[in-house]
Design a protein around this motif. Structure first.
Motif, PDB file in Angstrom:
ATOM      1  N   ASP A 192       0.832  -1.213   0.000  1.00 36.34           N
ATOM      2  CA  ASP A 192       0.000   0.000   0.000  1.00 36.34           C
ATOM      3  C   ASP A 192       0.865   1.262   0.000  1.00 36.34           C
ATOM      4  N   ALA A 224       2.229   1.761  -3.389  1.00 35.04           N
ATOM      5  CA  ALA A 224       1.186   2.287  -4.283  1.00 35.04           C
ATOM      6  C   ALA A 224       1.012   3.787  -4.060  1.00 35.04           C
ATOM      7  N   ASP A 225       1.020   4.198  -2.777  1.00 36.09           N
ATOM      8  CA  ASP A 225       0.897   5.626  -2.467  1.00 36.09           C
ATOM      9  C   ASP A 225       2.079   6.400  -3.035  1.00 36.09           C
ATOM     10  N   GLN A 226       3.286   5.846  -2.880  1.00 33.70           N
ATOM     11  CA  GLN A 226       4.476   6.519  -3.409  1.00 33.70           C
ATOM     12  C   GLN A 226       4.420   6.601  -4.935  1.00 33.70           C
ATOM     13  N   ALA A 227       3.982   5.492  -5.546  1.00 31.90           N
ATOM     14  CA  ALA A 227       3.886   5.479  -7.012  1.00 31.90           C
ATOM     15  C   ALA A 227       2.878   6.520  -7.498  1.00 31.90           C
ATOM     16  N   ALA A 228       1.753   6.626  -6.799  1.00 30.15           N
ATOM     17  CA  ALA A 228       0.735   7.619  -7.182  1.00 30.15           C
ATOM     18  C   ALA A 228       1.289   9.028  -7.016  1.00 30.15           C
ATOM     19  N   HIS A 251      -0.731  -2.575  -7.638  1.00 30.52           N
ATOM     20  CA  HIS A 251      -0.208  -2.601  -6.268  1.00 30.52           C
ATOM     21  C   HIS A 251      -1.356  -2.647  -5.260  1.00 30.52           C
ATOM     22  N   ARG A 252      -2.370  -1.838  -5.481  1.00 34.01           N
ATOM     23  CA  ARG A 252      -3.518  -1.829  -4.561  1.00 34.01           C
ATOM     24  C   ARG A 252      -4.254  -3.181  -4.607  1.00 34.01           C
ATOM     25  N   THR A 296      -0.325   0.629 -12.925  1.00 33.03           N
ATOM     26  CA  THR A 296       0.697   0.138 -11.989  1.00 33.03           C
ATOM     27  C   THR A 296       0.247   0.386 -10.547  1.00 33.03           C
ATOM     28  N   VAL A 297      -0.269   1.567 -10.288  1.00 34.27           N
ATOM     29  CA  VAL A 297      -0.762   1.878  -8.938  1.00 34.27           C
ATOM     30  C   VAL A 297      -1.917   0.936  -8.588  1.00 34.27           C
ATOM     31  N   ASP A 315      -1.624   4.825 -13.830  1.00 30.25           N
ATOM     32  CA  ASP A 315      -2.719   4.341 -12.981  1.00 30.25           C
ATOM     33  C   ASP A 315      -2.789   2.811 -12.922  1.00 30.25           C
TER      34      ASP A 315
END
Length: 164
Positions: A83, A86-90, A102-103, A98-99, A96
């Motif tokens: 998670d 995913a937050d870092q990637a966003a 991860h989620r 890839t994020v 979107d």
């Protein structure tokens, strides 16, 4: 005194021996007592083995429960970590898809956590049940086993005690 010679035996006649008494003499009674004592010892060993196996199964189930709990905690930490990724990637404007992957991975990890936690709880309950069964078996039959082992007479055949 009689004179003895040390000459070799040259006769082909078989040597005769006497058989053990079969008329209920002391030898046959001693043999029967050994057989009966062996049966009592076998039953005592079986009783002890059952108790030991129940306790061992309980301990092993508790260990498996601990392993599952540890795995559960590890997967939970992994889900939190994914998670965070995913937050870092966003935040870094990663695409979107890839994020979202991860989620989804973190969600999948969490979906199995409930099952793993339930399995660990079930294993812990089963372990407790095995320990309780061993204690109850010992409480129910421990005094019987002790009395049977302390009997001054031979125990009857096992089928004699059966109610089936």
């Amino acid at each position: 005194m009689s004179e003895s010679t040390n000459e070799p035996v040259t006769s082909s006649q078989p040597v005769t021996t006497s058989a053990a008494p079969t008329d209920g003499g002391s030898t046959s009674r001693v043999g029967a007592a050994f057989v009966a004592a062996g049966r009592v010892m076998t039953e005592a060993v079986r009783y002890g083995i059952v108790i030991a196996q129940l306790i061992e199964a309980g301990v092993k189930l508790a260990l498996v429960s601990d392993i599952v709990t540890d795995a559960y905690k590890y997967v939970e930490k992994c889900a939190v970590s994914v998670d965070r990724l995913a937050d870092q990637a966003a935040a870094l404007a990663v695409d979107d898809d890839t994020v979202a992957e991860h989620r989804d991975a973190a969600t999948l990890m969490r979906s199995v956590l409930a099952e793993a936690e339930a399995m660990a709880a079930d294993l812990a309950d089963l372990s407790t049940s095995f320990h309780a069964t061993a204690a109850e078996h010992e409480a129910d039959y421990g005094s019987v086993a002790e009395a049977a082992n302390a009997m001054p007479v031979a125990m009857a055949e096992r089928t004699f005690y059966s109610n089936r």
